[in-house]
Write an enzyme that holds these catalytic residues in place. Structure first.
Site, PDB file in Angstrom:
ATOM      1  N   GLY A   1       2.399  -1.249  -0.057  1.00 15.58           N
ATOM      2  CA  GLY A   1       1.437  -0.826  -1.064  1.00 15.58           C
ATOM      3  C   GLY A   1       1.816  -1.544  -2.559  1.00 15.58           C
ATOM      4  N   ASP A   2       2.918  -2.160  -2.603  1.00 16.11           N
ATOM      5  CA  ASP A   2       3.424  -2.664  -3.627  1.00 16.11           C
ATOM      6  C   ASP A   2       2.884  -4.052  -4.015  1.00 16.11           C
ATOM      7  OD1 ASP A   2       5.622  -2.653  -6.032  1.00 16.11           O
ATOM      8  OD2 ASP A   2       5.799  -4.644  -5.307  1.00 16.11           O
ATOM      9  N   TYR A   3       2.065  -4.278  -5.376  1.00 16.45           N
ATOM     10  CA  TYR A   3       1.479  -5.379  -5.496  1.00 16.45           C
ATOM     11  C   TYR A   3       2.258  -6.646  -5.633  1.00 16.45           C
ATOM     12  CZ  TYR A   3      -1.343  -8.884  -8.208  1.00 16.45           C
ATOM     13  OH  TYR A   3      -1.955  -9.845  -8.280  1.00 16.45           O
TER      14      TYR A   3
END
Length: 182
Positions: free
Chosen positions: A136-138
């Site tokens: 989920g980390d951009y």
């Protein structure tokens, strides 16, 4: 990955036991620029005349005082929720290190204002867990697309299994590849 390791040298992740202050910092910095978050965190700590206020100190502060340092109403509530979880033992600092990654995520996401991403960052940078990869980390998604032509979270997650049991280290190098850490 080999090229990133050559370019950036040894991975530096330094675990520590300042669990509460680490999570306070994470809540403060949500959806803010680094500069703004640092200023609010500085004022937050000054409110307690300490770099690392205790959960009880935060719990004793009225919401209006927490808001006076630049926290939104919601973030002030999150801070008090976090403090409650520490004070009443739902987050037990003595056993936190011994919990599995999934158990840490479960315990932390019980706190209003802490989601899976924040819990994963806590696992990497506070507990020093070696095998965490936050799909989920951009930044990780951006680096994976740029370096490996991976477009979907499923592709990224499948590719990241190659780095197990050192996915936290791979994450560190991917973040560094974005050049925002220099």
């Amino acid at each position: 990955m080999r090229e990133l390791i050559r370019r950036y040298g040894p991975c530096v992740i330094t675990p520590h036991t300042r669990y509460f202050s680490s999570l306070c910092s994470a809540i403060i910095s949500q959806q803010l620029s680094v500069k703004v978050a640092a200023r609010i965190e500085e004022r937050f700590n000054a409110l307690f005349r300490a770099k690392n206020p205790t959960p009880q100190q935060v719990l004793n502060q009225p919401l209006s005082e927490l808001r006076s340092v630049g926290l939104s109403e919601r973030k002030a509530q999150y801070m008090q929720s976090l403090a409650e979880h520490f004070v009443d033992g739902r987050i037990n600092t003595r056993r936190l290190q011994r919990l599995s990654d999934a158990e840490v995520i479960e315990a932390l996401t019980e706190v209003h204002g802490i989601g899976k991403w924040t819990a994963e960052m806590f696992l990497i940078f506070t507990l020093g867990r070696p095998d965490v990869f936050s799909v989920g980390d951009y930044g990780l998604r951006t680096a994976s697309a740029k370096l490996y032509n991976l477009a979907t979270p499923a592709e990224i997650e499948a590719h990241a299994t190659r780095w197990s049991p050192y996915r936290s280290v791979a994450s560190w190098y991917l973040w560094r590849s974005l050049e925002n850490y220099e």
